[in-house]
Enzyme design. Structure first.
Site, PDB file in Angstrom:
ATOM      1  N   LYS A 116      51.445  36.336  49.085  1.00 10.56           N
ATOM      2  CA  LYS A 116      51.110  36.047  47.348  1.00 10.56           C
ATOM      3  C   LYS A 116      51.890  35.519  46.228  1.00 10.56           C
ATOM      4  O   LYS A 116      51.725  34.967  45.368  1.00 10.56           O
ATOM      5  CB  LYS A 116      51.075  37.631  46.805  1.00 10.56           C
ATOM      6  N   GLU A 200      56.762  40.536  38.529  1.00  7.79           N
ATOM      7  CA  GLU A 200      55.356  40.068  36.968  1.00  7.79           C
ATOM      8  C   GLU A 200      55.458  40.923  35.927  1.00  7.79           C
ATOM      9  O   GLU A 200      55.914  41.929  35.872  1.00  7.79           O
ATOM     10  CB  GLU A 200      54.104  40.289  37.613  1.00  7.79           C
ATOM     11  N   HIS A 235      42.834  52.245  43.287  1.00 10.19           N
ATOM     12  CA  HIS A 235      42.174  50.566  43.635  1.00 10.19           C
ATOM     13  C   HIS A 235      41.213  50.407  44.518  1.00 10.19           C
ATOM     14  O   HIS A 235      41.121  48.920  45.306  1.00 10.19           O
ATOM     15  CB  HIS A 235      44.085  50.167  44.560  1.00 10.19           C
ATOM     16  N   ARG A 291      37.638  35.802  51.731  1.00 10.32           N
ATOM     17  CA  ARG A 291      36.440  36.807  52.628  1.00 10.32           C
ATOM     18  C   ARG A 291      35.719  36.306  51.144  1.00 10.32           C
ATOM     19  O   ARG A 291      35.661  36.274  50.214  1.00 10.32           O
ATOM     20  CB  ARG A 291      37.103  37.916  53.097  1.00 10.32           C
TER      21      ARG A 291
END
Ligand code: MV4
Length: 494
Positions: A116, A200, A235, A291
């Site tokens: 990431k 972040e 999530h 994907r």
């Protein structure tokens, strides 16, 4: 064009891919675990091979075995679906080395997007706006403190090998930083085998908006607009829609172009998703999902593009069948994920036997599923029963159609989250399109609303459960009529 496609997946997505193959005249090969002998996808395929015991590590994740079946059956391409091996660069490389076309991006791009921190750096280079934060991994406390002070609290620490929310820690102030850094590094190491983490700026209650992208081997890349996936729990996305009520045509054009540029910059081949957080009228890149996604049908409903067919064309070396200027967003689509889980007991999975089943139909309805009446959902995999997708000329029509469809949907035998979806479709803030990633937590009445709906349906359900045992088919039809009628009575009374 590829000659024969092996689908290295199960359930509804395996069938979704086989349907595209069938329309394209390409034979399909299923691989299934011992737990999936009776699954619809294993019957739907032109050929099917058992590849091992129920646990995914011994079947759907067994790279050697999947490649072996591909070679033995003469499949020259593998579609990985989502989950399992879909974004595994080792698997893509194993395909490449065995002369089998992996239907997805190259192992190089999968590696790049799987890291990431690297993905953030590449997208920054391509001109994609990212959340303020680090462009290197953060190893020790002094460094973390300096960065956090620069960007300002609250911050969020994320595992670089992760994605999808696992192991992320929100840090409100400097006092919490050391502990959060330790725990995220620990999870990063144990779960992803990489202790790298990054920091972040933490955005509170942003909207989750993602762009569908398609890139071909000729260097073309286009976008198919956005999906909003803000309604999620732990999530797990539950409801997705396209377009987002928050995105104007101008923002869509600009962000879509930015997303397509990002894809072109890394040489992206195949279908993919660029995830953004949307907050204060601005987009911030989060990660790329390399994907086809669970929620791709909402994009197919509004654009008319068959995303899986495009994937297969791209893998065959053909150019995209459409150009950016051909893409029109028509109307509005919503998807509800119908899960085998108990909404009254913290949404715990409830696999088991579906005694009776009747899915909705009619104008603007699409049901993607891998189940049937008398099928037993095995406990080894994720508990999704189906995806219910509706299309309407606008968002209001899509919502009323989704309500109608949810009331037609009859699943007897296992607890499921249809009542939860019914409650959301009646929620005033949902109806106004006022969404955020904390929607479910913030809407404290949702569970009570759902209980009220279940209570109203109870007498009917009890009556119908008798009918189902005796005259299954006729009862299913009467159930649909009766429940729908009851729903309309309630609506008109309000
Ligand atoms: C964030 C965020 C706020 N700020 N990043 C969760 C899923 C993954 N794809 C990204 N996620 C988030 N990233 C920044 N900079 C909020 C989420 C997020 C979240 C994070 C921790 C715990 C629960 C969450 C629920 C929704 C979104």
């Amino acid at each position: 064009m590829v000659n024969k496609v092996l689908i290295a997946n199960r359930g509804e997505i395996a069938i979704r891919v086989m349907r595209a193959c069938r329309e394209m005249g390409i034979p399909s090969v299923a691989v299934y675990s011992e737990a999936d002998k009776e699954a619809l996808f294993a019957k739907y395929a032109d050929e099917a091979y058992c590849i091992g015991p129920p646990p995914a590590t011994q079947s759907y994740l067994n790279i050697q075995k999947v490649i072996e079946v591909a070679r033995a059956s003469g499949a020259d391409a593998i579609h990985p679906g989502y989950g399992f091996l879909a974004e595994n660069p080792k698997f893509a490389r194993a395909c490449e080395e065995n002369g089998i076309k992996f239907i997805g991006p190259s192992s190089r791009v999968l590696e790049l997007m799987g890291d990431k921190v690297m993905a953030r750096r590449e997208m920054t280079k391509a001109g994609v706006p990212v959340v303020p934060g680090t462009d290197e991994c953060v190893a020790e406390f002094g460094e973390a403190r300096k960065i956090a002070n620069e960007i300002g609290y609250p911050v969020i620490i994320k595992p670089s090998g992760g994605g999808g929310g696992i192991g992320m820690t929100i840090v409100a102030n400097e006092g919490e930083l050391a502990k959060a850094l330790d725990s995220t590094q620990a999870i990063a190491t144990t779960t992803f085998g990489l202790c790298d983490v990054y920091i972040e700026k933490y955005l509170s209650n942003p909207r989750h908006i993602e762009f569908q992208i398609l890139g071909d081997s000729k260097g073309n890349a286009i976008h198919l607009g956005e999906r909003e996936c803000s309604i999620q729990r732990r999530h797990q996305k539950l409801i997705e829609e396209s377009p987002s009520a928050a995105v104007t045509p101008e923002m869509r054009a600009k962000m879509g172009e930015v997303a397509a540029n990002g894809a072109r910059f890394v040489g992206y081949e195949g279908a993919g998703t660029m995830e953004f957080l949307f907050s204060g009228g601005r987009f911030y890149f989060l990660e790329v999902n390399a994907r086809v996604q669970v929620e791709h049908p909402v994009t197919e409903m509004v654009t008319g593009v068959d995303i899986v067919k495009e994937q297969i064309r791209i893998a065959s070396g053909l150019p995209l069948s459409i150009k950016q200027e051909d893409i029109r967003m028509n109307g509005s689509a919503i998807e509800c994920r119908i899960n085998a889980e108990d909404p009254l007991n913290d949404f715990v999975p409830t696999p088991g036997k579906i005694k009776s089943y009747h899915s909705p139909g009619g104008t603007g309805i699409r049901v993607d599923s891998g189940v049937y009446a008398s099928y037993t959902i095995p406990p080894f995999y994720d508990p999704m029963i189906s995806k219910l997708i509706v299309w309407g000329r606008n968002r209001n029509e899509a919502i009323t159609r989704m309500r109608r469809a949810l009331y037609e949907y009859i699943i007897v035998g296992i607890k499921n989250n249809i009542p939860f979806h019914k409650a959301v479709m009646e929620n005033p803030r949902f109806m106004k399109g006022e969404l955020g990633t904390h929607f479910i937590d913030n809407e404290t009445t949702l569970i009570e609303d759902m209980k009220r709906i279940m209570e109203q349906e109870k007498p009917l359900e009890e009556k119908l459960s008798h009918l189902f045992e005796e005259k299954k088919r006729i009862a299913a039809i009467s159930a649909v009529a009766a429940v729908t009628q009851m729903y309309h009575q309630r609506q008109t009374r309000q």
